[in-house]
Motif scaffolding. Structure first.
Motif, short mmCIF file in Angstrom:
data_model
loop_
_atom_site.label_atom_id
_atom_site.label_comp_id
_atom_site.label_asym_id
_atom_site.label_seq_id
_atom_site.Cartn_x
_atom_site.Cartn_y
_atom_site.Cartn_z
N ILE A 120 11.49 -7.14 -2.26
CA ILE A 120 10.45 -6.27 -2.23
C ILE A 120 8.85 -7.56 -1.27
O ILE A 120 8.42 -8.24 -1.90
N THR A 121 9.62 -7.99 0.25
CA THR A 121 7.77 -9.03 0.70
C THR A 121 7.10 -7.81 0.82
O THR A 121 5.79 -8.32 1.15
N SER A 122 7.16 -6.10 1.62
CA SER A 122 6.09 -5.62 2.39
C SER A 122 7.04 -4.56 1.64
O SER A 122 8.16 -3.87 2.42
N ARG A 123 5.51 -3.62 1.99
CA ARG A 123 5.79 -1.68 1.87
C ARG A 123 4.97 -1.33 1.99
O ARG A 123 4.18 -1.89 1.45
N ARG A 124 5.16 -0.06 2.65
CA ARG A 124 4.37 1.10 3.66
C ARG A 124 4.21 2.49 3.84
O ARG A 124 5.59 2.20 4.52
N VAL A 125 3.64 2.97 2.93
CA VAL A 125 3.89 4.42 3.64
C VAL A 125 3.08 5.12 4.25
O VAL A 125 1.63 5.25 3.04
N HIS A 126 3.30 5.38 5.00
CA HIS A 126 2.08 6.21 5.83
C HIS A 126 2.16 7.24 5.87
O HIS A 126 2.68 7.72 6.44
N ASN A 190 10.16 18.45 13.71
CA ASN A 190 10.71 17.73 13.93
C ASN A 190 10.55 16.28 13.04
O ASN A 190 11.37 15.93 12.06
N HIS A 191 9.48 15.60 13.22
CA HIS A 191 8.61 14.93 12.81
C HIS A 191 8.59 15.01 11.41
O HIS A 191 8.47 14.51 10.29
N LYS A 192 7.74 16.84 10.95
CA LYS A 192 7.59 17.01 9.62
C LYS A 192 9.10 17.18 8.43
O LYS A 192 9.17 16.55 7.57
N ALA A 193 10.02 17.32 9.48
CA ALA A 193 11.19 17.21 8.80
C ALA A 193 11.44 16.37 8.66
O ALA A 193 12.57 16.03 7.18
N TYR A 194 11.49 15.18 8.92
CA TYR A 194 12.90 14.06 8.67
C TYR A 194 11.16 13.18 9.12
O TYR A 194 10.74 12.44 9.95
N SER A 195 11.37 11.81 8.03
CA SER A 195 10.63 11.33 8.47
C SER A 195 11.10 9.44 9.06
O SER A 195 12.22 9.14 9.01
N LYS A 196 10.56 9.06 9.65
CA LYS A 196 11.09 7.41 10.83
C LYS A 196 11.07 6.18 9.04
O LYS A 196 10.00 5.94 8.69
N LEU A 197 11.50 5.02 9.14
CA LEU A 197 11.87 4.11 8.09
C LEU A 197 12.36 3.04 8.55
O LEU A 197 13.43 3.49 9.64
#
Length: 228
Positions: A120-126, A190-197
């Motif tokens: 892993i060179t970068s990881r971010r959760v928003h 929909n966004h609350k149920a599914y997150s974008k990665l």
């Protein structure tokens, strides 16, 4: 129906509906609880009522980009997710960029699993809190729906062509506004149920002879100053 009376009644209806949009979140929570036949509990966890939207991004170095990409897509499908887009760079390193959608409760677990496939060179959760927007939208939808229903009643009661046309124009405008509000809250749901990665996969770089020599020299220089 008298035209002047109709023109008076529509602004009055608009005013009555708009005033409830200024309710405080606590008032709305209390009203919702009353409708459900219960009262809000002061002991309940406030975070359980928050509307949070999560998304993530990460970059990964692997030995084989094609194999790594297949492994990532398999992990996503196993976690009930989907691959939205997949773009590959036409260069020596052959990087692949994936846009994925993951069930929100599986986002960080999936990121952990993907991270085990390489370096892993970068990881971010928003995480974005849209609770206030959600409450405001719900209030506006309720008010706009009530106004639409009132206009439908006025349309049925109208007795002249002029009044009918005026109410129909206003009804069309209100219905369009309601459709927009409902579309917005559906998108949030929909966004609350599914997150974008977003995942970027690149080939792990292997230094040549000169690279190894430079790396060894740098390691020796560091040890002159720091032993551990």
């Amino acid at each position: 129906m008298n035209s002047s009376f109709l023109l008076y009644l529509i602004p009055l209806t608009l005013g009555l509906c708009s005033c409830s949009s200024h309710l405080l979140p606590s008032d709305l929570a209390y009203a919702s609880a009353r409708e459900a036949g219960s009262s809000p509990s002061s002991k309940s966890n406030p975070s359980s009522r928050r509307v949070l939207l999560k998304s993530g991004s990460m970059s990964l170095e692997v030995e084989d980009v094609a194999a790594g990409t297949r492994q990532v897509t398999n992990l996503v499908k196993q976690g009930r997710g989907q691959v939205l887009t997949m773009d590959s760079d036409k260069n020596d390193r052959g990087a692949t960029h994936l846009e994925l959608t993951i069930p929100s409760d599986q986002l960080e677990k999936t990121m952990d699993q993907i991270g085990k496939l390489g370096k892993i060179t970068s990881r971010r959760v928003h995480t974005r809190d849209v609770t206030d927007q959600w409450i405001d939208l719900q209030a506006k939808i309720n008010n706009t729906r009530a106004l639409r229903n009132r206009l439908r009643e006025l349309l049925q009661a109208s007795t002249s062509v002029e009044d009918t046309l005026k109410v129909e124009r206003e009804l069309a405008r209100v219905q369009a506004e309601l459709d927009t509000l409902e579309g917005t809250i559906k998108a949030i749901t929909n966004h609350k149920a599914y997150s974008k990665l977003s995942v970027s996969i690149t080939k792990k770089s292997i230094p040549g002879p000169v690279g190894f020599a430079v790396k060894g020299t740098w390691w020796g220089v560091k040890k002159l100053f720091v032993i551990q």
